[in-house]
Design an enzyme around this catalytic site. Structure first.
Site, PDB file in Angstrom:
ATOM      1  N   LYS A  46      94.390  70.306  75.536  1.00  0.00           N
ATOM      2  CA  LYS A  46      93.086  70.422  76.152  1.00  0.00           C
ATOM      3  C   LYS A  46      92.007  69.736  75.330  1.00  0.00           C
ATOM      4  O   LYS A  46      90.899  69.498  75.780  1.00  0.00           O
ATOM      5  CB  LYS A  46      92.724  71.916  76.279  1.00  0.00           C
ATOM      6  CG  LYS A  46      93.745  72.725  77.022  1.00  0.00           C
ATOM      7  CD  LYS A  46      93.434  74.236  76.858  1.00  0.00           C
ATOM      8  CE  LYS A  46      94.583  75.059  77.339  1.00  0.00           C
ATOM      9  NZ  LYS A  46      94.456  76.480  76.911  1.00  0.00           N
ATOM     10  N   ASP A 106      96.222  64.747  63.079  1.00  0.00           N
ATOM     11  CA  ASP A 106      96.360  65.577  61.890  1.00  0.00           C
ATOM     12  C   ASP A 106      97.688  65.193  61.221  1.00  0.00           C
ATOM     13  O   ASP A 106      97.768  64.154  60.574  1.00  0.00           O
ATOM     14  CB  ASP A 106      96.317  67.028  62.387  1.00  0.00           C
ATOM     15  CG  ASP A 106      96.200  68.061  61.297  1.00  0.00           C
ATOM     16  OD1 ASP A 106      95.359  67.892  60.417  1.00  0.00           O
ATOM     17  OD2 ASP A 106      96.954  69.051  61.334  1.00  0.00           O
ATOM     18  N   VAL A 156      88.114  71.837  61.894  1.00  0.00           N
ATOM     19  CA  VAL A 156      86.907  71.572  62.684  1.00  0.00           C
ATOM     20  C   VAL A 156      87.053  72.122  64.104  1.00  0.00           C
ATOM     21  O   VAL A 156      88.168  72.266  64.613  1.00  0.00           O
ATOM     22  CB  VAL A 156      86.590  70.058  62.726  1.00  0.00           C
ATOM     23  CG1 VAL A 156      86.139  69.568  61.361  1.00  0.00           C
ATOM     24  CG2 VAL A 156      87.795  69.250  63.205  1.00  0.00           C
TER      25      VAL A 156
HETATM   26  P1  IMP Z   1      99.219  66.894  64.848  1.00  0.00           P
HETATM   27  O1  IMP Z   1     100.441  66.840  65.720  1.00  0.00           O
HETATM   28  O2  IMP Z   1      99.443  67.710  63.603  1.00  0.00           O
HETATM   29  O3  IMP Z   1      98.611  65.550  64.541  1.00  0.00           O
HETATM   30  O4  IMP Z   1      98.192  67.802  65.616  1.00  0.00           O
HETATM   31  C1  IMP Z   1      97.261  67.319  66.469  1.00  0.00           C
HETATM   32  C2  IMP Z   1      96.653  68.487  67.242  1.00  0.00           C
HETATM   33  O5  IMP Z   1      96.416  69.624  66.400  1.00  0.00           O
HETATM   34  C3  IMP Z   1      95.304  68.087  67.742  1.00  0.00           C
HETATM   35  O6  IMP Z   1      95.392  67.459  68.985  1.00  0.00           O
HETATM   36  C4  IMP Z   1      94.571  69.407  67.794  1.00  0.00           C
HETATM   37  O7  IMP Z   1      94.825  70.033  69.028  1.00  0.00           O
HETATM   38  C5  IMP Z   1      95.175  70.227  66.687  1.00  0.00           C
HETATM   39  N1  IMP Z   1      94.324  70.211  65.459  1.00  0.00           N
HETATM   40  C6  IMP Z   1      94.559  69.553  64.315  1.00  0.00           C
HETATM   41  N2  IMP Z   1      93.566  69.733  63.416  1.00  0.00           N
HETATM   42  C7  IMP Z   1      92.660  70.533  64.038  1.00  0.00           C
HETATM   43  C8  IMP Z   1      91.385  71.062  63.633  1.00  0.00           C
HETATM   44  O8  IMP Z   1      90.850  70.837  62.528  1.00  0.00           O
HETATM   45  N3  IMP Z   1      90.757  71.838  64.558  1.00  0.00           N
HETATM   46  C9  IMP Z   1      91.279  72.110  65.789  1.00  0.00           C
HETATM   47  N4  IMP Z   1      92.455  71.623  66.207  1.00  0.00           N
HETATM   48  C10 IMP Z   1      93.151  70.853  65.343  1.00  0.00           C
END
Ligand code: IMP
Ligand code: MG
Length: 183
Positions: A46, A106, A156
């Site tokens: 979302k 992330d 964040v």
């Molecule tokens: P990744 O697969 O670890 O890169 O995660 C990406 C997803 O994690 C993003 O699309 C967000 O939904 C969530 N996410 C990562 N860091 C944050 C943050 O600081 N705040 C809120 N959601 C986060």
């Protein structure tokens, strides 16, 4: 649930004005580069909803939009490394020039999975744009084609990003105090 979750926001990291400027800059770049392409913007639900909405309003080249919803997180702030498809694309993307529109990169697990998934669906090209990039947290070797803002390793919220599914409707990106627990 705490009725005052907004109090967890320790300060503004990126203002609504800064976001507006950044989306204009990115849209201009896309308008230049995708003039003769079959552009499809794919928003990841979302978190990308506000970024997607603001960006697409500024895109003037012909395009379609679609959405996917995947989960890579459990109930905490740590990436599980697993990605599950909760909602798939509505239409085929073979031969299309896809731009993935993400709120934040992330660990990179989500985008690693999605990029490969779209390539397997025979997209002509797949690029990734994100509002925020947290390079310090990267676990996968993925290419971010465009990040509006690079941020430090902090949690964040706002402008689509959630805290336990709340605070997505805040019109700016705020940071949560490090001492705050996900209670
Ligand atoms: P990744 O697969 O670890 O890169 O995660 C990406 C997803 O994690 C993003 O699309 C967000 O939904 C969530 N996410 C990562 N860091 C944050 C943050 O600081 N705040 C809120 N959601 C986060
Ligand atoms: Mg997301």
């Amino acid at each position: 649930m705490d009725r005052n979750l907004k109090d967890k926001i320790a300060g503004v990291l990126i203002s609504a004005e800064q976001i507006d400027e950044a989306t204009t800059k990115l849209a201009n770049k896309i308008n230049e580069e995708y003039k003769d392409k079959n552009l499809v913007l794919v928003g990841l639900l979302k978190g990308s909803i506000l970024f997607m909405a603001d960006l697409m309003k500024k895109i003037t080249v012909q395009c379609r939009i679609d959405f996917m919803c995947v989960s890579s997180y459990g109930n905490d702030t740590k990436s599980s490394g697993r990605v599950n498809i909760l909602k798939d694309l509505s239409d085929p993307i073979d031969g299309d020039d896809v731009i993935i529109v993400e709120d934040i990169v992330d660990s990179g697990h989500t985008l690693d999975f999605i990029t490969n998934y779209f390539k397997a669906k025979n997209a002509n090209s797949v690029k990734l744009v994100t509002l925020l990039d947290k390079p310090a947290r990267r676990e996968c070797d993925i290419k971010v084609d465009y990040a509006c803002f690079e941020i430090e390793d902090e949690f964040v919220v706002g402008y689509g990003l959630d805290y336990c599914q709340y605070l997505r409707n805040i019109p700016y990106v705020g940071y949560v105090d490090k001492s705050t627990t996900m209670d």
